[in-house]
Enzyme design. Sequence first.
Site, mmCIF file in Angstrom:
data_model
loop_
_atom_site.group_PDB
_atom_site.id
_atom_site.type_symbol
_atom_site.label_atom_id
_atom_site.label_comp_id
_atom_site.label_asym_id
_atom_site.label_seq_id
_atom_site.Cartn_x
_atom_site.Cartn_y
_atom_site.Cartn_z
ATOM 1 N N VAL A 1 0.838 -1.198 0.000
ATOM 2 C CA VAL A 1 0.000 0.000 0.000
ATOM 3 C C VAL A 1 0.877 1.253 0.000
ATOM 4 C CG1 VAL A 1 -1.707 1.324 1.316
ATOM 5 C CG2 VAL A 1 -1.829 -1.173 1.285
ATOM 6 N N HIS A 2 0.621 2.152 -0.929
ATOM 7 C CA HIS A 2 1.358 3.427 -0.916
ATOM 8 C C HIS A 2 0.425 4.574 -1.253
ATOM 9 C CE1 HIS A 2 1.903 1.409 -4.841
ATOM 10 N NE2 HIS A 2 2.016 2.604 -5.406
#
Length: 250
Positions: free
Chosen positions: A119-120
């Site tokens: 996740v970014h």
Amino acid sequence: MSHLTVLRSYAQKRNPAKLPPSLLFSHTDTTITIFDCYPKALFHFLVLPRPSPTLSVFDLASLRTLLRGDKQRARDVLLLLRAEGARVRTSIEEEMRARYGFAWPVWTGFHAVPSLEHVHLHVISADLCAPALKNKKHYNSFHPKLGYFLHLDTVLEWFDAEPSYYDSMSQLKKSRYEPLVKEDLVCFHCARVMHNMPTLKAHLQEEWDTLRAKATSARTKRKLENEATTADAPPPKKVAVDVRASEGET
DNA sequence: GTTCTAGAAC
DNA sequence: GTTCTAGAAC
């Protein structure tokens, strides 16, 4: 190490402070913020959630896996990212004023179909003027209204909607999102259609130049008005000429 | 994610 | 002839 899992390797660092300073922007107990290696705007950062005993790298593989795991935990992670994203945005705005003399909007959100694992949260300035922005997918993936770029606040709204809506949106189906990046190149400022990337990039630069000229001339105007009310202020002749020149453009 | 490049578009 | 895109390779 595969390039597809490079973000995970950063997020897993026991001591993020050891990451190269050219990569690491900041970190907290729960997040790591890095400079995007291929910035698609003048300012472009990634905020990564760090794994913990209750939050594995598998849970954090993507926004999809996070949302489809424990819902309350997913919301907590997004709230952490929002808090850190807000701090990064404040830093960006300070740097915008220092470097360019004004601050313009900053977007925070996710790609609906990410290319890199883990996740970014993108924290990216709303100019999309950068050499690494090269093709249609690059541009459309950040277009704020197209739908592929999922604003963080929009994702948080899914949690308060009907559970069936949350279940539907959290699937983040490729079939729904992948066609979006192939759509026409539409300027996010003025909605004009651009026929190719070189034309779009030149236009985006013009739009940002105009934004800057307006912001700095408005500021100069305010400054002049303030000085006019101050009896002992010297007449700012050179600046006055600049104001006339920039006002003539609009 | 990027790079490379064939062939489409102009 | 040159520019530009988009798919394969990595």
